[in-house]
Write an enzyme that holds these catalytic residues in place. Structure first.
Site, mmCIF file in Angstrom:
data_model
loop_
_atom_site.group_PDB
_atom_site.id
_atom_site.type_symbol
_atom_site.label_atom_id
_atom_site.label_comp_id
_atom_site.label_asym_id
_atom_site.label_seq_id
_atom_site.Cartn_x
_atom_site.Cartn_y
_atom_site.Cartn_z
ATOM 1 N N GLU A 166 8.839 -5.504 0.185
ATOM 2 C CA GLU A 166 8.973 -5.503 -1.265
ATOM 3 C C GLU A 166 7.699 -6.046 -1.922
ATOM 4 O O GLU A 166 6.852 -6.652 -1.243
ATOM 5 C CB GLU A 166 10.177 -6.390 -1.654
ATOM 6 C CG GLU A 166 11.500 -6.002 -1.008
ATOM 7 C CD GLU A 166 12.128 -4.727 -1.610
ATOM 8 O OE1 GLU A 166 11.418 -3.926 -2.245
ATOM 9 O OE2 GLU A 166 13.356 -4.548 -1.417
ATOM 10 N N HIS A 197 7.533 -0.415 -2.968
ATOM 11 C CA HIS A 197 7.687 -0.969 -1.613
ATOM 12 C C HIS A 197 7.456 0.101 -0.549
ATOM 13 O O HIS A 197 7.548 1.302 -0.822
ATOM 14 C CB HIS A 197 9.063 -1.641 -1.433
ATOM 15 C CG HIS A 197 10.227 -0.705 -1.352
ATOM 16 N ND1 HIS A 197 11.527 -1.147 -1.418
ATOM 17 C CD2 HIS A 197 10.321 0.643 -1.206
ATOM 18 C CE1 HIS A 197 12.342 -0.134 -1.301
ATOM 19 N NE2 HIS A 197 11.646 0.973 -1.173
ATOM 20 N N ASN A 211 9.719 0.558 -6.857
ATOM 21 C CA ASN A 211 8.932 -0.652 -7.129
ATOM 22 C C ASN A 211 7.668 -0.709 -6.262
ATOM 23 O O ASN A 211 7.015 -1.735 -6.201
ATOM 24 C CB ASN A 211 9.791 -1.906 -6.902
ATOM 25 C CG ASN A 211 10.286 -2.029 -5.465
ATOM 26 O OD1 ASN A 211 10.003 -1.170 -4.626
ATOM 27 N ND2 ASN A 211 11.008 -3.094 -5.183
ATOM 28 N N ASP A 234 13.540 0.695 8.798
ATOM 29 C CA ASP A 234 14.224 -0.486 8.257
ATOM 30 C C ASP A 234 15.729 -0.260 8.309
ATOM 31 O O ASP A 234 16.180 0.846 8.597
ATOM 32 C CB ASP A 234 13.749 -0.794 6.825
ATOM 33 C CG ASP A 234 13.779 0.428 5.908
ATOM 34 O OD1 ASP A 234 14.434 1.428 6.250
ATOM 35 O OD2 ASP A 234 13.141 0.384 4.840
HETATM 36 P P1 PGA Z 1 14.367 7.204 -1.932
HETATM 37 O O1 PGA Z 1 13.930 5.773 -1.447
HETATM 38 O O2 PGA Z 1 13.686 8.194 -1.041
HETATM 39 O O3 PGA Z 1 15.866 7.238 -1.776
HETATM 40 O O4 PGA Z 1 13.905 7.341 -3.356
HETATM 41 C C1 PGA Z 1 12.583 5.533 -1.232
HETATM 42 C C2 PGA Z 1 12.374 4.106 -0.868
HETATM 43 O O5 PGA Z 1 13.045 3.235 -1.456
HETATM 44 O O6 PGA Z 1 11.545 3.825 -0.013
#
Ligand code: PGA
Length: 232
Positions: free
Chosen positions: A133, A128, A126, A60
């Site tokens: 999301e 995702h 969350n 992404d």
């Molecule tokens: P992070 O992000 O590894 O910085 O915690 C994970 C994500 O949002 O997929």
């Protein structure tokens, strides 16, 4: 879904060694890679030549940040890799194009030529996967997506200013079609969402739960994230 729990001290080295081993037996692997804090130490532990024949598909990308901005996913990925670790090919969502629908189509087309052999994902606070999301259906396509507040907060933590409110993500239809998926989860701040991922109802409220229906999904958790759960 398999759960591997490792001591935090050896987590990154073990995941990196498992990935390196995989790449030694299948050098032309097509990898879809997440960025963010969780996978960075894994990528940093990859030795020279590991990705020389591999194709990397960036999972992404944030919109609205200039190319090369340190909070861009592509920048984070390239910064994480040691100098000399160069994938044969890198496919990215082209968020700077004026026609974003065309950017999504071209990204899908580039993935579609060979699909994804192994998707290495992080777990959003969350739930995702990529920028799919909460609310994303199991067949959600590659698309421009409005970011959830938790994702914007993560972007702020990566140094994004202004904080992006949109991005392009590989669709769940692409990610869940991968031959194999690894979900990387570290830190006690992820233990509640990991528990929901492993034990809560499967559905759009926590897109990561869809991985429980994947035939070859592994959660690589450190002991802090997995506190309260048993490996099996
Ligand atoms: P992070 O992000 O590894 O910085 O915690 C994970 C994500 O949002 O997929």
């Amino acid at each position: 879904m398999r759960l591997e729990v490792l001591p935090a001290a050896v987590w990154a080295a073990t995941v990196a060694e498992t990935l390196s081993h995989r790449l030694r037996s299948r050098p032309h692997l097509r990898l879809c890679l997440a960025t963010g804090r969780t996978p960075t130490p894994v990528y940093a532990a990859l030795g020279a030549d590991t990705l020389t024949s591999a194709t990397v598909i960036l999972l992404d990308e944030f919109g609205g940040l200039p190319p090369g901005h340190p909070a861009r996913c592509e920048t984070m990925l390239r910064a994480a890799l040691r100098s000399g670790v160069k994938p044969r090919k890198v496919i990215v969502p082209e968020v700077d194009r004026p026609d974003l629908a065309a950017a999504c189509r071209d990204f899908d087309r580039a993935i579609g030529q060979g699909g994804i052999d192994l998707a290495i994902l992080g777990l959003g606070r969350n739930g995702h996967l990529g920028m799919n999301e909460p609310g994303s259906s199991v067949s959600a396509p590659t698309r421009v997506i409005r970011l959830a507040p938790e994702t914007r907060e993560s972007a702020r933590g990566y140094g994004a200013d202004p904080v992006p409110d949109w991005g392009i993500t590989a669709g769940l239809n692409q990610v869940l079609a991968a031959g194999e998926v690894w979900l990387l989860v570290t830190g006690s701040h992820k233990s509640a969402i990991l528990k929901q991922t492993l034990e809560g109802p499967i559905g759009p409220d926590v897109p990561a739960t869809y991985l429980r229906d994947h035939p070859a999904a592994t959660v690589w958790a450190d002991a802090d994230a997995a506190a309260g759960m048993s490996a099996g």
